[in-house]
Design a protein around this motif. Structure first.
Motif, PDB file in Angstrom:
ATOM      1  N   PRO A  76      38.849  56.715  48.771  1.00 22.80           N
ATOM      2  CA  PRO A  76      38.744  55.755  47.670  1.00 22.80           C
ATOM      3  C   PRO A  76      40.091  55.123  47.347  1.00 22.80           C
ATOM      4  N   PHE A  77      40.061  53.964  46.729  1.00 23.85           N
ATOM      5  CA  PHE A  77      41.296  53.326  46.281  1.00 23.85           C
ATOM      6  C   PHE A  77      41.957  54.226  45.228  1.00 23.85           C
ATOM      7  N   TRP A 129      40.569  54.853  41.612  1.00 23.79           N
ATOM      8  CA  TRP A 129      39.184  55.276  41.392  1.00 23.79           C
ATOM      9  C   TRP A 129      39.167  56.523  40.497  1.00 23.79           C
ATOM     10  N   GLY A 138      37.784  47.403  49.263  1.00 22.34           N
ATOM     11  CA  GLY A 138      37.868  48.804  48.870  1.00 22.34           C
ATOM     12  C   GLY A 138      36.679  49.239  48.033  1.00 22.34           C
ATOM     13  N   ALA A 139      36.207  48.345  47.165  1.00 22.55           N
ATOM     14  CA  ALA A 139      35.084  48.689  46.308  1.00 22.55           C
ATOM     15  C   ALA A 139      33.779  48.763  47.089  1.00 22.55           C
ATOM     16  N   ALA A 160      40.826  47.321  42.102  1.00 21.74           N
ATOM     17  CA  ALA A 160      40.272  47.440  43.452  1.00 21.74           C
ATOM     18  C   ALA A 160      39.895  46.057  43.935  1.00 21.74           C
ATOM     19  N   ASP A 161      40.033  45.842  45.234  1.00 17.42           N
ATOM     20  CA  ASP A 161      39.561  44.578  45.802  1.00 17.42           C
ATOM     21  C   ASP A 161      38.141  44.762  46.310  1.00 17.42           C
ATOM     22  N   TYR A 205      36.191  48.430  37.712  1.00 17.73           N
ATOM     23  CA  TYR A 205      37.491  48.550  38.373  1.00 17.73           C
ATOM     24  C   TYR A 205      37.832  47.254  39.101  1.00 17.73           C
ATOM     25  N   VAL A 206      36.836  46.645  39.715  1.00 20.19           N
ATOM     26  CA  VAL A 206      37.065  45.366  40.386  1.00 20.19           C
ATOM     27  C   VAL A 206      37.422  44.295  39.362  1.00 20.19           C
TER      28      VAL A 206
END
Length: 503
Positions: free
Chosen positions: A98-99, A102, A56-57, A52-53, A46-47
């Motif tokens: 969570p972002f 997710w 957040g991760a 996600a940054d 996801y990053v």
């Protein structure tokens, strides 16, 4: 937290108690660590895809670090008693939500298949480690008894002079072959299902090769449907274990025969012996019966795993992935138990050389050699030589002559009865010497010269070659283990880098 808008209510009590809760407990014990690793890899993806940054991760990564058996439980209302939903709920219950992306573009199908394969891969490698240790114990015992005569049997009858070392070298050969076969199976199955989605693939550009590498797989599974539908890897693993269990059971039968009072060739230490409650003179070895009995369970589980997949559709099904697939753990646990017991038996076994030698000396096991010598020395056609040798043994037994009591006149009469005259040949020592050599126990052990034979020199060549093969196989299995360990290190390093960026 609701997990579905499609149905109302929660799992029925009987459904929860009979199926969902036991399945949850099984996965929490055997698969949870793999689920955590998979979630970590998906988080890193996801990053990479900018959903996600780092900040957040890293929050989710920290929450995943707290995922343990004590942190999740089967709850019909909160997670429908499903381990995947429980993991999701555990993360969402953290201090920071969570972002939004997710679990975007995700399916339980490839996640569960991946966790199951990771667990099977680990236990299969553990069986290989146990098998390697067992093989080394077999080689050690074989080396101690490579020059010790014992009667070898065919069709339940004493046939030729062999040695325990020769017989055990056969077990070592079968074990080495099994390890080769298992290594091939491991590599064939070492394809990561993650990123295949429900059955048709996924919509986001997941880097499946990267995910496979971070989970220690050799490659991603190329076909999405194969990734989630196929459980050929379970039948391959189960088949390998079943094949070896059949072999080990047969050798265990030999050990039982040798250890029985009818032979008295093999002894085990008191620590592996049992007694009779009613017959105080008895000293039993039920450990051998346990080994053989459990080998039957291992073979049976393979049939169960294959039967559980037969006539099912080629897609993700609970019947195949969970109801049937769970039997693989039962089978591998049984195999590891069998190997522990068999290792203890081999490590503690001793052979009664006096009884084995006496059994060789009491039977005319050199008749094959006698027939060969009649052909080589007197040019008697080999089939006729076989008939003469058989006639000699029959008449010697009738007269009460032991193998060590050669009767040249008897042999001469047997040959004459079949149209051949045996003259004393200068330099051969005569018919008496020919008979004495043919039925000599130590000469009988060394009479065979061909590669792979019972001759002590050939046996030691076999053992040396098997030792070398085990070294090479051990290195190959270690390489696979190193790949799994290195993947864990790379995954942890990537997560650590994520945390540093967030800080």
């Amino acid at each position: 937290m609701a997990v579905t808008g499609r149905i109302d209510g929660v799992p029925d009590e009987v459904w929860h108690e009979e199926v969902l809760a036991p399945q949850f407990a099984y996965e929490a014990e055997h698969l949870l660590g793999h689920y955590r690793a998979i979630e970590q890899v998906l988080l890193l993806e996801y990053v990479r895809m900018d959903f996600a940054d780092a900040a957040g991760a890293s929050v989710l990564a920290a929450r995943l670090d707290t995922l343990s058996r004590d942190a999740v439980c089967a709850d019909p209302e909160q997670n429908m008693s499903d381990i995947s939903f429980a993991v999701e709920r555990h993360v969402q219950d953290g201090a920071t939500p969570p972002f939004p992306a997710w679990h975007l573009d995700r399916s339980r199908n490839d996640l569960q298949a991946c966790a199951q394969l990771m667990a099977a891969r680990d236990t299969f490698a553990a069986v290989a480690e146990d098998l390697t240790a067992f093989a080394r114990a077999v080689l050690e015992l074989a080396g101690r008894y490579a020059e010790t005569p014992m009667p070898g049997h065919t069709h339940g009858q004493a046939a030729q002079i062999v040695s325990p070392g020769f017989h055990l070298a056969a077990l070592a050969a079968e074990t080495v072959t099994a390890l080769h076969r298992m290594l091939h199976t491991y590599d064939e199955c070492d394809a990561c299902p993650l990123g295949s989605g429900t059955m048709a693939g996924q919509e986001l550009p997941w880097d499946r090769a990267r995910m496979a590498g971070l989970l220690g797989f050799g490659r991603p599974q190329p076909h999405a449907l194969v990734a989630v539908a196929s459980r050929t890897w379970t039948t391959r693993i189960a088949g390998d274990l079943a094949q070896y269990a059949v072999v080990l059971s047969r050798f265990t039968t030999d050990l039982m025969t040798w250890a029985g009072s009818g032979s008295g060739f093999l002894d085990l230490p008191d620590e592996l012996a049992g007694i009779s409650a009613a017959m105080p003179q008895k000293r039993n070895f039920p450990v051998l019966e346990r080994i053989r009995g459990r080998c039957a369970h291992i073979a049976g589980r393979a049939a169960d795993i294959a039967g559980g997949q037969r006539n099912t559709p080629y897609s993700n099904t609970v019947e195949v992935s969970k109801e049937t697939g769970g039997q693989l753990r039962v089978q591998t646990d049984a195999m590891r138990s069998v190997l522990r017991l068999a290792h203890a038996v081999v490590a503690g076994a001793t052979f009664r050389t006096d009884r084995m030698r006496a059994a060789c000396a009491d039977d005319h096991l050199g008749a094959f050699t006698l027939a060969n010598r009649l052909t080589l020395t007197y040019a008697i056609p080999w089939r006729t030589a076989q008939i003469i040798a058989g006639q000699y043994v029959k008449d010697a037994v009738r007269r009460g002559l032991r193998p060590g009591e050669p009767d040249a006149d008897l042999l001469r009469d047997c040959a004459a009865g079949h149209g051949h005259t045996l003259e004393e040949t200068e330099g051969t020592g005569g018919l008496g010497a020919l008979l004495a050599e043919a039925f000599d126990v130590d000469r009988g052990l060394r009479a065979k010269q061909s590669a792979g034979s019972t001759h002590p020199g050939r046996v030691r060549e076999l053992l040396a070659g098997q030792e070398a093969e085990l070294e090479a196989l051990g290195a190959a299995w270690a390489e696979r283990a190193d790949r799994r360990t290195a993947a864990t290190a790379r995954r942890e390093a990537a997560l650590a880098a994520l945390r540093r960026r967030a800080a």
